[in-house]
Each structure stands twice: as C-alpha cells, then as structure tokens.
Design an enzyme around this catalytic site. Structure first.
Site, PDB file in Angstrom:
ATOM      1  N   ILE A 259       6.916   5.226   2.580  1.00 30.58           N
ATOM      2  CA  ILE A 259       6.403   4.544   4.032  1.00 30.58           C
ATOM      3  C   ILE A 259       7.084   3.220   4.068  1.00 30.58           C
ATOM      4  O   ILE A 259       7.682   2.970   5.223  1.00 30.58           O
ATOM      5  CB  ILE A 259       5.132   4.466   4.037  1.00 30.58           C
ATOM      6  N   SER A 260       7.214   2.655   3.099  1.00 31.16           N
ATOM      7  CA  SER A 260       7.570   1.090   3.167  1.00 31.16           C
ATOM      8  C   SER A 260       7.876   0.433   1.732  1.00 31.16           C
ATOM      9  O   SER A 260       7.539   0.832   0.934  1.00 31.16           O
ATOM     10  CB  SER A 260       6.540   0.297   3.982  1.00 31.16           C
ATOM     11  N   THR A 261       9.225  -0.245   1.973  1.00 25.70           N
ATOM     12  CA  THR A 261       9.375  -1.031   0.766  1.00 25.70           C
ATOM     13  C   THR A 261       9.508  -2.269   0.955  1.00 25.70           C
ATOM     14  O   THR A 261      10.216  -2.967   1.786  1.00 25.70           O
ATOM     15  CB  THR A 261      10.657  -0.769   0.241  1.00 25.70           C
ATOM     16  N   GLY A 262       8.576  -3.312   0.487  1.00 29.04           N
ATOM     17  CA  GLY A 262       8.325  -4.543   0.963  1.00 29.04           C
ATOM     18  C   GLY A 262       8.950  -5.378  -0.132  1.00 29.04           C
ATOM     19  O   GLY A 262       9.322  -4.697  -1.196  1.00 29.04           O
ATOM     20  N   LYS A 263       8.469  -6.731  -0.062  1.00 31.52           N
ATOM     21  CA  LYS A 263       9.097  -7.566  -1.232  1.00 31.52           C
ATOM     22  C   LYS A 263       8.119  -7.376  -2.400  1.00 31.52           C
ATOM     23  O   LYS A 263       8.592  -7.388  -3.401  1.00 31.52           O
ATOM     24  CB  LYS A 263       8.875  -9.109  -0.717  1.00 31.52           C
ATOM     25  N   SER A 265       5.627  -4.823  -2.608  1.00 31.20           N
ATOM     26  CA  SER A 265       5.078  -3.638  -2.795  1.00 31.20           C
ATOM     27  C   SER A 265       6.007  -2.457  -2.230  1.00 31.20           C
ATOM     28  O   SER A 265       6.817  -2.566  -1.506  1.00 31.20           O
ATOM     29  CB  SER A 265       3.483  -3.396  -2.104  1.00 31.20           C
ATOM     30  N   ASP A 405      -2.591 -13.522   5.777  1.00 31.92           N
ATOM     31  CA  ASP A 405      -1.119 -13.190   6.001  1.00 31.92           C
ATOM     32  C   ASP A 405      -1.446 -12.253   7.355  1.00 31.92           C
ATOM     33  O   ASP A 405      -0.851 -11.266   7.536  1.00 31.92           O
ATOM     34  CB  ASP A 405      -0.675 -12.188   4.898  1.00 31.92           C
TER      35      ASP A 405
END
Ligand code: ADP
Ligand code: MN
Length: 516
Positions: A259-263, A265, A405
């Site tokens: 779903i998501s690739t963050g810094k 996670s 955050d």
C-alpha cells in the site's frame, strides 16, 4: 618417503590377483620398472606436488591412506584397496550427511524445496565400471562434483618402460581438466564438454577457471545488489520469512500487495485468515506495517523514544535492530491505548519483531484516503474538525499520549469519520519534548482546517490549550513556545529532584471537552 619408491622397489610382488590388472593401484606385474633417473626424478617432483595439494585439502585422509606405505608393513595392495574403500565409505557417509544438513538448512519450512540428490555419492566400488575404482581420490576434493573417471592412478603413472604414462600426460591431463570443469559454479555454462572426450590444456583450463571464479563473484555481487534493492522497495529475506510464516500459520489468507513505502515503513494489504491459534478474530482485511530495518532514517527519531521513560532503561542497552522492534512495539501499545479510549484507529492483530499486523482501514484492498487527498463537503470538513479536536483531547487525557506526527497525512477518512494512524512516534505529554510535539500537532491541524474553510477552527495556541487543559496566555507564537519549554524544563527539574515526573501538567481548571 614416497609410495613410488616403495612400489617400484617391491621385489616380492608376484603376479597379482585378477583385479590387479584393472586396478592401477596394483603393483605392476614385473618386479622392477625400468625407467630413467630423469623419469623418476620428475615423477617424484610430481608426487610431491600432488601430495602437497592433497594434504592441504584432506590431511587426515591422505595420512591414513599413506599409512601402510610409510610404515612398510607387509600389507598387500588388496588390503590397501579395502582401506581405501572403507575410507571412501566413511567419507561418503559424512559427505552425504553434510549434504542432508545443507539441504535442510536451505529448504527450512519452505513448501518448495530443492534436492541435492544428484550430488550424493555414487560409490565407485558400487559401480560396474572398473575405471571408477580409481576415481574417488579426485572426487573428494569437491563435494558438489559427481564421479568422473580419470586415468591418473595414485602413483602418478601407469604403464612401464617407454609406455609409461605420467599424470602430466597431455591426454590424461586434458581429460582431467575437462572433468574439473564440473567444479565451477552451477550457473557457469560448460556446455557438453564434460560429456565428451574433450581435452583441455592446462593453459585453457586455468583461463577458464579464472573466468569461472570471477563470474561467480560477479553473480554473487549482483545477487546481493538485487536483494538490497528489493529490500528497499519491499522487504528483506528475513521479513519475507516472517510474512510467509503468518500466511503459513493461517493467520493471514494472502498478502495482496504493497500500500505504501515510506521512509521508515512499508505497509502491505492482506486478507485475514481464520487461524485458530489466535484467541481474537482476525479482521477480514489487514494492514501489515513492516518497520524498515535500514537504520539511517531511524537515527533522527531517537529523540522520540530515548526520552520516553517507558523505554528509557531499555534504550541504552539495545542494538539498532532491537530499537526498530521497539518502534513496532510502541506503535502497538499506543494503538491499544487508543482503541481502549474509543478513538477510531487500526486494531492491533499481532506484533512479530518489527512487523505489526493491524486491521485495514479501507475496503476491498483500497486503503481509505488520507485527509490531504480527500475532498470533503464543508459540512464533513467541519464534522472532521470537531472529531479531531475531540480525538486529540481523548488521546491526551485518556491515553496520556501526544501523537507527535499529527497531520492530514496521518489521518484517514473512512466510513464518514477520521481515523488516526501512524502512532509509533507518539509520546506521553511529560516526555521532555512532549508539549513541543503537541504544539506542532496543533499547528498542523489548525492550519489544515483554517485553509480548508472551517471558520470555527481554533488557532494553534487555542487548540493547544483546549487539548492539554493548560492555560498558556501568551498571545504570540514565540512567547507561547517559550512558556511551553519552561513547562517542560520544570518537569525535567522535577524529575531530577524527585526521581519521577509530574503526573500531569497543572492548570487552572480544565476547559470543556469537545464532544462530537
Ligand atoms: P509511515 O510511518 O511510513 O508514514 P504509516 O503508518 O503512516 O507509516 O503508513 C503509511 C501509509 O500506509 C498510510 O499513509 C496509509 O495510507 C497506509 N496505512 C497504514 N496503516 C494502514 C491501515 N491500518 N489501513 C489502511 N491503510 C494504512
Ligand atoms: Mn505516516
């Protein structure tokens, strides 16, 4: 002493048993060998070189095999053969056991397994081919090499007189070199050469060998790079194994995608399984948050966790990998607190190391949009604002947490309401920087809703007081922030003097809690 001398000098060796004619180990049928001094000399040199080579690879085996020759005991060559076979058997047994261990190690729990069956030893003396009988000494150098006939006997030469063939013989050497190509890495394409009667000169073989080794190293480097890049985009092999186990145990049905690739996670979507081992029901759809084990990004987040007293004692003793697990753990604890306070947020399913499984906010693999990405009617916008104000208050008072955050990036719009996510960095208000984090959260929220046209939206200072219950009166940001820092300092001094934090920041009467 060398066996050549012994064998050549054995005057009593009469006509040998039938196998002797086949077995190159057998003493030659004549009592003496006539060959020039130069032949012997070069043969001895060859022998020494060979011994050196062998000693380096298999010192004990060679020593044992040499035993009878060295002691000069009256052991005939047939018992030597037996000894060789016994040693070979022992070697094969060990070697096969090692193969099995490797096979097991590589396959693990995997449903798809690879087999080393083809590499198992075919005992030379089980084989019909008499040529194979001399083979084992060469094969033992490479556990991954199948048996191949070679023509160089133990002594380094066969034949007699002018017909003597040493192991330096071009043809013999060439065949041997060809057979040795099997030592190269499996990916290395050697074509049909091994099956054919191909004779490779030493020069060609050495060039090939060099090439094969550098190819092997290159392929290893490439592989590593590939692993690394997939680890960046998705996950490393260890994490893959963790995820795989979750599916294998039935906890998850399938992991559908990222779903998501963050810094910090990577988040995956998964369909929940119906595992009986978990006492709670697995949600039909799950989000898997994999905290990245690459550390650079986490370094600058130290401050969130280092000063969080819940983790203080542990922090100093931890290695980076464990710190990352603590992020996951922190997110789990914080989500649980929020869940208990009735704040809309993902429900924790399970935590395994740095992998947190929670309920999925969204439907049919489509994650709920972030507040920043959704266009709300002014009515919904206003509703969202009051809901968030209320959530911030609950978070502060009931959960004793500051999100730290909070912004339109970490709030999802789903089912007509706002859901809070991403709470691994959340801290308690009495964290040395807790109030500063809260003020930053308030600024983000206030700005978002003021820009979004919610006239009722409090400014950041009003919002801060409304959430914290504090009554900071400064009418400008600089003074306001100074007062916040003074409060934090007061708390820290209290810790210094009393060894514990204030239970809460004092205020003159709580402002009203905003209900939805
Ligand atoms: P990061 O620290 O990388 O920002 P987040 O927890 O914010 O991690 O997750 C990143 C993104 O993954 C979110 O913006 C959201 O789109 C998606 N996401 C995370 N958790 C969930 C969830 N439980 N349900 C649906 N989507 C989620
Ligand atoms: Mn986020």
């Amino acid at each position: 002493m060398d066996s050549v001398g012994v064998a050549a000098a054995a005057p009593d060796a009469g006509p040998g048993p039938a196998w002797q004619s086949k077995c190159p180990w057998g003493a030659p049928s004549t009592a003496s060998i006539s060959c020039s001094l130069a032949d012997v000399m070069s043969e001895q040199l060859a022998k020494e070189l060979q011994l050196e080579e062998e000693n380096a690879a298999f010192p004990e085996v060679v020593a044992a095999a040499e035993g009878p020759f060295i002691t000069g005991e009256n052991i005939d060559t047939s018992s030597d053969l037996m000894l060789a076979q016994m040693l070979q058997m022992e070697f094969d047994r060990e070697y096969d056991a090692q193969l099995r261990r490797e096979e097991k190690k590589i396959n693990g729990d995997s449903k798809v397994s690879i087999s080393f069956e083809n590499y198992r030893k075919v005992h030379p003396y089980d084989s019909d081919s008499s040529e194979d009988e001399v083979d084992w000494q060469d094969t033992r150098h490479d556990p991954y090499r199948a048996d191949k006939p070679t023509t160089t006997p133990r002594r380094g030469f066969i034949g007699k007189g002018k017909d003597i063939t040493t192991k330096h013989d071009e043809v013999v050497c060439g065949r041997k070199n060809t057979a040795r190509m099997e030592n190269f890495a499996p990916e290395f394409q050697v074509g049909d050469g091994i099956g054919m009667d191909l004779k490779l000169s030493n020069q060609v073989f050495n060039a090939l060998k060099q090439h094969a080794y550098s190819e092997e190293r290159r392929s290893a480097r490439l592989h590593e790079k590939k692993e690394h890049s997939t680890a960046e985009k998705a996950v490393d092999p260890k994490t893959r194994l963790l995820l795989y186990k979750m599916v294998n145990s039935g906890m998850l049905e399938t992991i559908t995608g990222c779903i998501s690739t963050g810094k910090e996670s990577v988040v995956f979507h998964a369909y929940g399984g119906n595992s009986a081992t978990e006492d709670k029901v697995i949600p039909p759809e799950c989000a898997i948050k994999v905290f990245k084990t690459t550390l650079n990004e986490f370094k600058n987040r130290d401050k969130y966790i280092k000063d969080d007293y819940r983790f203080k004692d542990r922090f100093s003793k931890l290695n980076p990998r464990k710190i990352i697990r603590m992020w996951a753990e922190k997110e789990m604890h914080n989500l649980t607190r929020m869940q208990n306070a009735g704040i809309p947020c993902p429900q924790v399913v399970i935590l395994k190391k740095h992998v947190l499984v929670m309920s999925f906010i969204g439907q049919d693999q489509v994650p709920a949009p972030k507040l920043k990405d959704v266009t709300l009617s002014s009515e919904d916008m206003k509703k969202a604002y009051y809901q968030i104000l209320n959530m911030m208050q609950q978070l502060y008072r009931k959960c004793n947490l500051v999100h730290a955050d909070l912004s339109e990036y970490n709030m999802l719009w789903h089912d007509g309401k706002v859901w809070l996510i991403d709470v691994s960095q959340s801290v308690e208000p009495t964290h040395p920087h807790g109030l500063e984090f809260l003020f930053r959260d308030c600024r983000n929220v206030s700005q978002f809703f003021q820009k979004g046209g919610v006239a009722e939206a409090l400014n950041e200072r009003e919002l801060f007081n409304a959430v914290s219950g504090l009554n900071i009166t400064a009418d400008n940001e600089v003074d306001f922030q100074a007062e916040i820092e003074a409060l934090e300092k007061m708390n820290e001094d209290h810790v210094q003097n009393h060894g514990k934090k204030l239970s809460t920041f004092s205020s003159d009467g709580d402002p009203p809690i905003y209900d939805e």
